[in-house]
Design a protein around this motif. Sequence first.
Motif, PDB file in Angstrom:
ATOM      1  N   LYS A   7       0.835  -1.194   0.000  1.00  0.00           N
ATOM      2  CA  LYS A   7       0.000   0.000   0.000  1.00  0.00           C
ATOM      3  C   LYS A   7       0.873   1.249   0.000  1.00  0.00           C
ATOM      4  N   PRO A   8       0.503   2.268  -0.769  1.00  0.00           N
ATOM      5  CA  PRO A   8       1.273   3.514  -0.723  1.00  0.00           C
ATOM      6  C   PRO A   8       1.138   4.158   0.649  1.00  0.00           C
ATOM      7  N   PRO A   9       2.173   4.830   1.120  1.00  0.00           N
ATOM      8  CA  PRO A   9       2.077   5.492   2.418  1.00  0.00           C
ATOM      9  C   PRO A   9       1.024   6.599   2.388  1.00  0.00           C
ATOM     10  N   ARG A  10       0.378   6.809   3.501  1.00  0.00           N
ATOM     11  CA  ARG A  10      -0.639   7.850   3.595  1.00  0.00           C
ATOM     12  C   ARG A  10      -0.103   8.967   4.481  1.00  0.00           C
ATOM     13  N   ILE A  11      -0.094  10.179   3.929  1.00  0.00           N
ATOM     14  CA  ILE A  11       0.510  11.316   4.622  1.00  0.00           C
ATOM     15  C   ILE A  11      -0.508  12.444   4.749  1.00  0.00           C
ATOM     16  N   ALA A  12      -0.574  13.031   5.940  1.00  0.00           N
ATOM     17  CA  ALA A  12      -1.395  14.224   6.179  1.00  0.00           C
ATOM     18  C   ALA A  12      -0.470  15.430   6.303  1.00  0.00           C
ATOM     19  N   VAL A  13      -0.808  16.512   5.623  1.00  0.00           N
ATOM     20  CA  VAL A  13      -0.043  17.764   5.707  1.00  0.00           C
ATOM     21  C   VAL A  13      -0.961  18.851   6.226  1.00  0.00           C
ATOM     22  N   LEU A  14      -0.578  19.477   7.335  1.00  0.00           N
ATOM     23  CA  LEU A  14      -1.314  20.618   7.874  1.00  0.00           C
ATOM     24  C   LEU A  14      -0.480  21.868   7.638  1.00  0.00           C
ATOM     25  N   ALA A  15      -1.052  22.855   6.924  1.00  0.00           N
ATOM     26  CA  ALA A  15      -0.315  24.078   6.578  1.00  0.00           C
ATOM     27  C   ALA A  15      -1.162  25.295   6.916  1.00  0.00           C
ATOM     28  N   ASP A  16      -0.486  26.421   7.205  1.00  0.00           N
ATOM     29  CA  ASP A  16      -1.214  27.632   7.585  1.00  0.00           C
ATOM     30  C   ASP A  16      -1.035  28.782   6.593  1.00  0.00           C
ATOM     31  N   ASP A  40      -3.264  13.771   1.909  1.00  0.00           N
ATOM     32  CA  ASP A  40      -4.431  14.500   2.404  1.00  0.00           C
ATOM     33  C   ASP A  40      -3.968  15.836   2.949  1.00  0.00           C
ATOM     34  N   GLY A  41      -4.498  16.917   2.378  1.00  0.00           N
ATOM     35  CA  GLY A  41      -4.101  18.251   2.798  1.00  0.00           C
ATOM     36  C   GLY A  41      -5.116  18.863   3.745  1.00  0.00           C
ATOM     37  N   PHE A  42      -4.603  19.557   4.759  1.00  0.00           N
ATOM     38  CA  PHE A  42      -5.431  20.275   5.723  1.00  0.00           C
ATOM     39  C   PHE A  42      -4.890  21.698   5.809  1.00  0.00           C
ATOM     40  N   GLU A  57      -1.624  28.377  -7.912  1.00  0.00           N
ATOM     41  CA  GLU A  57      -0.294  28.851  -8.292  1.00  0.00           C
ATOM     42  C   GLU A  57       0.794  27.937  -7.752  1.00  0.00           C
ATOM     43  N   VAL A  58       0.564  27.364  -6.562  1.00  0.00           N
ATOM     44  CA  VAL A  58       1.533  26.418  -5.996  1.00  0.00           C
ATOM     45  C   VAL A  58       1.653  25.199  -6.894  1.00  0.00           C
ATOM     46  N   GLY A  59       0.520  24.741  -7.439  1.00  0.00           N
ATOM     47  CA  GLY A  59       0.542  23.655  -8.415  1.00  0.00           C
ATOM     48  C   GLY A  59       0.801  22.278  -7.839  1.00  0.00           C
ATOM     49  N   VAL A  60       0.456  22.041  -6.566  1.00  0.00           N
ATOM     50  CA  VAL A  60       0.661  20.723  -5.939  1.00  0.00           C
ATOM     51  C   VAL A  60      -0.674  20.008  -5.835  1.00  0.00           C
ATOM     52  N   HIS A  61      -0.728  18.783  -6.322  1.00  0.00           N
ATOM     53  CA  HIS A  61      -1.959  18.003  -6.265  1.00  0.00           C
ATOM     54  C   HIS A  61      -2.056  17.278  -4.944  1.00  0.00           C
ATOM     55  N   ALA A  62      -3.249  17.293  -4.338  1.00  0.00           N
ATOM     56  CA  ALA A  62      -3.530  16.517  -3.133  1.00  0.00           C
ATOM     57  C   ALA A  62      -4.739  15.635  -3.408  1.00  0.00           C
ATOM     58  N   ASP A  63      -4.748  14.458  -2.806  1.00  0.00           N
ATOM     59  CA  ASP A  63      -5.884  13.557  -2.988  1.00  0.00           C
ATOM     60  C   ASP A  63      -7.125  14.081  -2.288  1.00  0.00           C
ATOM     61  N   SER A  64      -6.948  14.874  -1.247  1.00  0.00           N
ATOM     62  CA  SER A  64      -8.057  15.576  -0.601  1.00  0.00           C
ATOM     63  C   SER A  64      -7.495  16.843   0.023  1.00  0.00           C
ATOM     64  N   LEU A  65      -8.348  17.859   0.172  1.00  0.00           N
ATOM     65  CA  LEU A  65      -7.893  19.137   0.712  1.00  0.00           C
ATOM     66  C   LEU A  65      -9.072  19.804   1.404  1.00  0.00           C
ATOM     67  N   ARG A  66      -8.896  20.156   2.665  1.00  0.00           N
ATOM     68  CA  ARG A  66      -9.980  20.819   3.387  1.00  0.00           C
ATOM     69  C   ARG A  66      -9.426  21.801   4.407  1.00  0.00           C
ATOM     70  N   GLU A  67     -10.248  22.772   4.764  1.00  0.00           N
ATOM     71  CA  GLU A  67      -9.892  23.778   5.752  1.00  0.00           C
ATOM     72  C   GLU A  67     -10.393  23.321   7.115  1.00  0.00           C
ATOM     73  N   VAL A  68      -9.533  23.433   8.133  1.00  0.00           N
ATOM     74  CA  VAL A  68      -9.875  22.951   9.462  1.00  0.00           C
ATOM     75  C   VAL A  68      -9.381  23.923  10.532  1.00  0.00           C
ATOM     76  N   THR A  69      -9.951  23.778  11.724  1.00  0.00           N
ATOM     77  CA  THR A  69      -9.371  24.397  12.908  1.00  0.00           C
ATOM     78  C   THR A  69      -8.359  23.420  13.505  1.00  0.00           C
ATOM     79  N   ALA A  70      -7.592  23.879  14.480  1.00  0.00           N
ATOM     80  CA  ALA A  70      -6.630  22.985  15.124  1.00  0.00           C
ATOM     81  C   ALA A  70      -7.327  21.823  15.803  1.00  0.00           C
ATOM     82  N   THR A  71      -8.443  22.103  16.477  1.00  0.00           N
ATOM     83  CA  THR A  71      -9.140  21.033  17.180  1.00  0.00           C
ATOM     84  C   THR A  71      -9.791  20.050  16.212  1.00  0.00           C
ATOM     85  N   ALA A  72     -10.263  20.547  15.065  1.00  0.00           N
ATOM     86  CA  ALA A  72     -10.822  19.632  14.065  1.00  0.00           C
ATOM     87  C   ALA A  72      -9.738  18.742  13.476  1.00  0.00           C
TER      88      ALA A  72
END
Length: 445
Positions: A7-16, A40-42, A57-72
């Motif tokens: 299985k491909p590794p699954r990575i979460a990225v949280l950026a501000d 998965d982008g957050f 403009e960044v041009g990076v593809h993510a399999d999913s991308l959503r906006e969250v709070t820290a607690t979410a």
Amino acid sequence: MPASTPKPPRIAVLADSDTRWKWGALTAGRIAPGGAPVLDGFLLRGRATPTPRQLAEVGVHADSLREVTATAFLRAMTEEEYDVVVLALVGGGVQALLHGLGRAWEGRSRRPVVVTGYVGVVYEKLADGLLLRHGADLVLANSRQDAERFRAVYEGVGADASAVTEVALPFLGGAPYTGPPGPGAEEGGRPFTVVFAAQPSVPAGRRERTYLLDRLVRHARLHPEREVLLKLRSRPGEHTTHLEELPYQKLVRRADPPPNLRLIHGHMGEVLDRTDLLVTVSSTAALEALHRRIPTAVLTDLGVRETLGNHHFTGSGCLTSWDRLDAGHRPEPEEDWVVRQGVAAGEGSYDTAFDGARTRIAGLLARPGGLPPLTPYYTLATAPGYLPGILARHHLGPDGLPLPGAPAADREPGPVREIVRRAARGAYRHGVQRVAPAIRRMGEL
């Protein structure tokens, strides 16, 4: 019986911010053990949350991308399984999430590998920023020099320095520079192109920013045969990693630029494809240009000062002034300095820059019994007067648990909520770019 496909590794990225999303997402692709990851982008909700245009403009593809709070985000990390979590945040955000994740994963037999680092040149708040990032399994250093500095800081306060891992900036690349266009360029050719890479907060004052713009205009007038480009980071109304109180878009209206000077946006790599001279105060774009062997000038006109960040380039051979550039000077970088900064092209060094990080992550994931709990240097014992405030800014209590009433909604906001949020962000930008400078001017009367 054929072997099963791993299985491909699954990575979460949280950026501000847009720049940290770029760094985090590209880093995830380079450090993933075992091939291309499921990404998965957050996006952490705040003043610098990237707009759709900035993300494009960044041009990076993510399999999913959503906006969250820290607690979410913390809740998502308990509900979903990941191999690696990349925290692409400002230092205080990293520290808060390290404590939050530590509590969220308490009692679990296995947890993801947590990775953090810096977007580019580390020229200020070295100790503060590093200690706020302490506790991650890997603290990435973008060069040999940074790795040595990072370890020295950790060891100097008695903190474990084993997490420091040397890599390189993940967005280096592109075709090597082949030289300026010839004097008799054929049809379809291009003129000699000078690019000034603007920065949102360096310098910050009106006088110094106006000076740089005036010198750029003067250079364009002195060299009408050249194309002079002012590369901007954001459009009006957008924020990036740092606040920009005086956008060049506003200042240029009074500068009467000649026709060969243009303001541009876009992906820096594409801009560098047509650049013959990159000029900046201290932008990370200088490292991208040096990697491609594009002549790069780091300005000394405003002094060589820590607050500007250009002190980082002492010894590089790139420090120069507008007067010299107007006269035709093209800086030559010092090769030893370039190598120590991790931006040396050739010899395959960049291709292997992330091998150590990948190997280390694979080893941590295969560790029998899983990983130990996250242990940041800052605790209520080491920093009782500092840590609670950092946690509270992200709606976490001193114990790392969400405070009562902490915003946790990670669903799509309704139309009314979205209108209110946009109005609030607009009011914030107006305060930063209009009201605050006016108050400062009044105070100087």
